[in-house]
Design a protein around this motif. Structure first.
Motif, PDB file in Angstrom:
ATOM      1  N   GLN A  97       0.717  -1.258  -0.100  1.00 55.61           N
ATOM      2  CA  GLN A  97       0.026  -0.049   0.084  1.00 55.61           C
ATOM      3  C   GLN A  97       0.761   1.305  -0.241  1.00 55.61           C
ATOM      4  N   GLU A  98       2.317   1.114   0.226  1.00 62.17           N
ATOM      5  CA  GLU A  98       3.015   2.319  -0.041  1.00 62.17           C
ATOM      6  C   GLU A  98       4.542   1.785  -0.511  1.00 62.17           C
ATOM      7  N   ASP A  99       4.972   2.459  -1.347  1.00 60.30           N
ATOM      8  CA  ASP A  99       6.073   2.080  -2.187  1.00 60.30           C
ATOM      9  C   ASP A  99       7.313   2.676  -1.429  1.00 60.30           C
ATOM     10  N   SER A 100       8.024   2.369  -0.322  1.00 60.72           N
ATOM     11  CA  SER A 100       8.969   2.730   0.165  1.00 60.72           C
ATOM     12  C   SER A 100      10.180   1.975   0.230  1.00 60.72           C
ATOM     13  N   ASP A 101      11.295   2.466   0.875  1.00 62.54           N
ATOM     14  CA  ASP A 101      12.787   1.568   0.838  1.00 62.54           C
ATOM     15  C   ASP A 101      12.529   0.673   1.892  1.00 62.54           C
ATOM     16  N   LEU A 102      11.944   1.031   2.953  1.00 66.37           N
ATOM     17  CA  LEU A 102      11.722   0.045   3.964  1.00 66.37           C
ATOM     18  C   LEU A 102      10.889  -1.252   3.591  1.00 66.37           C
ATOM     19  N   GLY A 103       9.886  -0.813   2.867  1.00 60.45           N
ATOM     20  CA  GLY A 103       8.782  -1.998   2.241  1.00 60.45           C
ATOM     21  C   GLY A 103       9.619  -2.804   1.585  1.00 60.45           C
ATOM     22  N   ARG A 104      10.565  -2.201   0.573  1.00 55.44           N
ATOM     23  CA  ARG A 104      10.872  -3.000  -0.318  1.00 55.44           C
ATOM     24  C   ARG A 104      12.227  -3.872   0.547  1.00 55.44           C
ATOM     25  N   SER A 105      12.599  -3.183   1.388  1.00 57.12           N
ATOM     26  CA  SER A 105      13.846  -4.103   2.176  1.00 57.12           C
ATOM     27  C   SER A 105      13.165  -5.175   2.793  1.00 57.12           C
ATOM     28  N   ILE A 106      11.999  -5.089   3.635  1.00 56.29           N
ATOM     29  CA  ILE A 106      11.049  -6.035   4.028  1.00 56.29           C
ATOM     30  C   ILE A 106      10.950  -7.196   2.903  1.00 56.29           C
ATOM     31  N   LEU A 107      10.407  -6.941   1.819  1.00 59.17           N
ATOM     32  CA  LEU A 107      10.115  -8.046   0.862  1.00 59.17           C
ATOM     33  C   LEU A 107      11.335  -8.813   0.320  1.00 59.17           C
ATOM     34  N   LYS A 108      12.346  -7.855   0.515  1.00 56.02           N
ATOM     35  CA  LYS A 108      13.825  -8.718  -0.180  1.00 56.02           C
ATOM     36  C   LYS A 108      14.207  -9.660   0.931  1.00 56.02           C
ATOM     37  N   ALA A 109      13.944  -9.248   2.196  1.00 56.15           N
ATOM     38  CA  ALA A 109      14.285 -10.102   3.200  1.00 56.15           C
ATOM     39  C   ALA A 109      13.392 -11.166   3.376  1.00 56.15           C
ATOM     40  N   LEU A 110      12.147 -11.087   3.020  1.00 51.50           N
ATOM     41  CA  LEU A 110      11.281 -12.291   3.241  1.00 51.50           C
ATOM     42  C   LEU A 110      11.652 -13.394   1.977  1.00 51.50           C
ATOM     43  N   GLU A 111      12.031 -12.898   0.743  1.00 45.61           N
ATOM     44  CA  GLU A 111      12.802 -13.576  -0.355  1.00 45.61           C
ATOM     45  C   GLU A 111      13.799 -14.353   0.119  1.00 45.61           C
ATOM     46  N   ASN A 112      14.831 -13.740   0.770  1.00 44.95           N
ATOM     47  CA  ASN A 112      15.970 -14.327   1.243  1.00 44.95           C
ATOM     48  C   ASN A 112      15.830 -15.316   2.266  1.00 44.95           C
ATOM     49  N   THR A 113      14.816 -15.558   2.934  1.00 46.79           N
ATOM     50  CA  THR A 113      14.509 -16.783   3.791  1.00 46.79           C
ATOM     51  C   THR A 113      14.491 -17.859   2.946  1.00 46.79           C
ATOM     52  N   ALA A 114      14.210 -17.803   1.638  1.00 46.88           N
ATOM     53  CA  ALA A 114      14.161 -18.973   0.575  1.00 46.88           C
ATOM     54  C   ALA A 114      12.666 -19.661   0.855  1.00 46.88           C
ATOM     55  N   TYR A 115      11.780 -19.180   1.782  1.00 49.29           N
ATOM     56  CA  TYR A 115      10.394 -19.579   1.961  1.00 49.29           C
ATOM     57  C   TYR A 115       9.506 -19.229   0.887  1.00 49.29           C
ATOM     58  N   PHE A 116       9.758 -17.908   0.764  1.00 50.66           N
ATOM     59  CA  PHE A 116       8.543 -17.085   0.003  1.00 50.66           C
ATOM     60  C   PHE A 116       8.975 -16.637  -1.416  1.00 50.66           C
ATOM     61  N   LYS A 117       8.322 -16.791  -2.441  1.00 49.68           N
ATOM     62  CA  LYS A 117       8.440 -16.299  -3.643  1.00 49.68           C
ATOM     63  C   LYS A 117       7.292 -15.423  -4.212  1.00 49.68           C
ATOM     64  N   PHE A 118       7.496 -14.042  -4.772  1.00 45.99           N
ATOM     65  CA  PHE A 118       6.562 -13.348  -4.819  1.00 45.99           C
ATOM     66  C   PHE A 118       6.176 -13.396  -6.305  1.00 45.99           C
ATOM     67  N   THR A 119       5.056 -13.712  -6.417  1.00 46.61           N
ATOM     68  CA  THR A 119       4.606 -14.237  -7.886  1.00 46.61           C
ATOM     69  C   THR A 119       3.460 -13.389  -8.345  1.00 46.61           C
ATOM     70  N   ARG A 120       2.666 -12.744  -7.101  1.00 46.73           N
ATOM     71  CA  ARG A 120       1.573 -11.834  -7.698  1.00 46.73           C
ATOM     72  C   ARG A 120       1.623 -10.339  -6.748  1.00 46.73           C
ATOM     73  N   GLU A 121       1.527  -9.123  -7.313  1.00 49.78           N
ATOM     74  CA  GLU A 121       1.253  -8.026  -6.665  1.00 49.78           C
ATOM     75  C   GLU A 121      -0.247  -7.618  -6.867  1.00 49.78           C
ATOM     76  N   VAL A 122      -0.867  -7.416  -5.751  1.00 49.00           N
ATOM     77  CA  VAL A 122      -2.589  -6.922  -5.843  1.00 49.00           C
ATOM     78  C   VAL A 122      -2.460  -5.678  -5.252  1.00 49.00           C
ATOM     79  N   HIS A 123      -3.696  -4.950  -5.452  1.00 47.57           N
ATOM     80  CA  HIS A 123      -3.932  -3.569  -5.060  1.00 47.57           C
ATOM     81  C   HIS A 123      -5.129  -3.565  -4.594  1.00 47.57           C
ATOM     82  N   SER A 124      -5.773  -4.332  -3.942  1.00 52.51           N
ATOM     83  CA  SER A 124      -6.916  -4.423  -3.072  1.00 52.51           C
ATOM     84  C   SER A 124      -6.955  -5.815  -2.095  1.00 52.51           C
ATOM     85  N   VAL A 125      -7.568  -5.443  -0.938  1.00 57.00           N
ATOM     86  CA  VAL A 125      -7.810  -6.441   0.080  1.00 57.00           C
ATOM     87  C   VAL A 125      -8.804  -7.710  -0.644  1.00 57.00           C
TER      88      VAL A 125
END
Length: 390
Positions: free
Chosen positions: A76-104
């Motif tokens: 819901q916001e495009d920030s440096d901290l938000g992108r860092s969190i997503l990258k950290a999630l991917e670095n765990t090797a458990y998560f692979k971001f395949t979709r980006e949605v815009h609503s709940v």
């Protein structure tokens, strides 16, 4: 004449056993069985294929700690901290971001349909709240219908993600991160394995029984000698196939009702979706398996081969459908094979309807896949049986 009569055995006297007679007869039977085994190509193939298949599947395709699981993100916001969190999630090797949605709503629909197993929501104003020291929260929603697939990833959130984001903290105590991660295990919050296994047993039992019922249908006619009478009748291959399949649709429906009833009453499995839609899609699944079994009966020569062909189909169905091991944790080539198996799609359907309350709109991909597999099997069966009629 006298000498010959003297050498002849007396009436009632025991016949003398030829030298090495036992070994000769045993050797003759051994040679006969080897020749018969050589001629029975399907049995010979099973001797080689089944152990090789098990070794390859368990060695390469089966993974009890799945990684790179499909994940959607609601940023819901495009920030440096938000992108860092997503990258950290991917670095765990458990998560692979395949979709980006815009609503709940889109976020929830992906989880309901099973197209993703996790959803990450970073709220609006997240970075500003972190800088103010308000300790905002990130939501990680998990499809917990399969506790094995979701458990490892959820347990890694607390330590791995926050440790990976140490360089993004805005001061403060390292033991007290400036944000929190709220994990929400949906549909099976208690991680009960029976909520995952019992609905899966519906598809597994139906696959085994429906395949066997119709796999023996044509070969039984041949072995009993009634195929000639059938071929002499003014009947088309489609009519023969439907006449053999339709009675077992009712049998399969009774089996499914019995298993589901026991699962709901004894094991407490919920039924959150439409019972009518579950019955309709279960009938489609039953018909698909019956068509595949009937196809096997037109390809083999006897009932033993029909049973062997059914088991060779049943084994990968159990291992690659997601019943015993998480589907998302398998390599891509194994997932492609799994997508060709009716049990894979039905497991998604029955678990989604019972545990999530999914609608037909959420499950249209799996419903169309079952319908396609059924039509392919029926086409092959009718073509093969037409050759028999000719």
């Amino acid at each position: 004449m006298t000498a010959v009569g003297a050498d002849a055995p007396k009436p009632g006297a025991p016949i003398k056993e030829p030298r090495f007679g036992f070994l000769r007869r045993t050797y003759a039977m051994l040679v006969k069985e080897l020749i018969q085994l050589k001629r029975d190509r399907l049995t010979f193939a099973m001797i080689i294929v089944i152990p090789v298949m098990q070794l390859l599947l368990f060695g390469y395709a089966i993974n009890t700690t799945p990684r790179h699981l499909p994940t959607a993100v609601l940023l819901q916001e495009d920030s440096d901290l938000g992108r860092s969190i997503l990258k950290a999630l991917e670095n765990t090797a458990y998560f692979k971001f395949t979709r980006e949605v815009h609503s709940v709503a889109e976020f929830d629909d992906l989880l309901l349909s099973g197209r993703v197993l996790f959803g990450v929501e970073i709220p609006r104003g997240f970075e500003r709240a972190v800088r103010r020291g308000e300790k905002p929260a990130i939501l990680v929603a998990a499809d917990a219908t399969d506790p094995v697939a979701a458990g490892s990833a959820l347990s890694a959130l607390g330590q791995i993600v926050q440790t990976a984001l140490m360089h993004d903290r805005v001061g403060g105590d390292p033991a007290n991160p400036p944000f929190e991660i709220r994990a929400h295990a949906r549909y099976n919050p208690a991680a009960s394995s029976r909520l995952n296994i019992v609905p899966g047993l519906v598809g597994t039992i139906l696959t085994m029984t429906m395949l066997i019922f119709t796999a023996l249908s044509v070969t039984r006619e041949i072995e009993r000698g009634t195929m000639e009478n059938l071929l002499s009748m003014p009947i088309t291959p489609v009519e023969v196939m439907l006449g053999k399949i339709l009675p077992y649709v009712g049998v399969g429906f009774i089996q499914a009702s019995l298993i589901l009833g026991i699962g709901v009453l004894l094991f407490g499995v919920p039924l959150r979706g439409s019972l009518a839609m579950l019955a309709l899609l279960s009938t489609l699944f039953i018909t698909t398996n019956l068509a595949i079994g009937y196809t096997f009966s037109t390809l083999v020569q006897n009932q033993l081969q029909a049973m062997q062909a059914s088991m060779m189909f049943f084994l990968p169905s159990i291992l690659l459908s997601g019943f015993m091991f998480p589907f998302a944790g398998m390599p891509i080539w194994a997932q492609y094979i799994g997508e060709c198996l009716p049990l894979t799609h039905y497991l998604r359907i029955v678990r989604a309807i019972m545990l999530k309350g999914s609608t037909l709109e959420n499950l249209q991909y799996d419903a169309v896949a079952l319908l396609t597999l059924m039509l392919i099997a029926m086409t092959i069966a009718v073509t093969r049986f037409r050759r028999t009629l000719d």
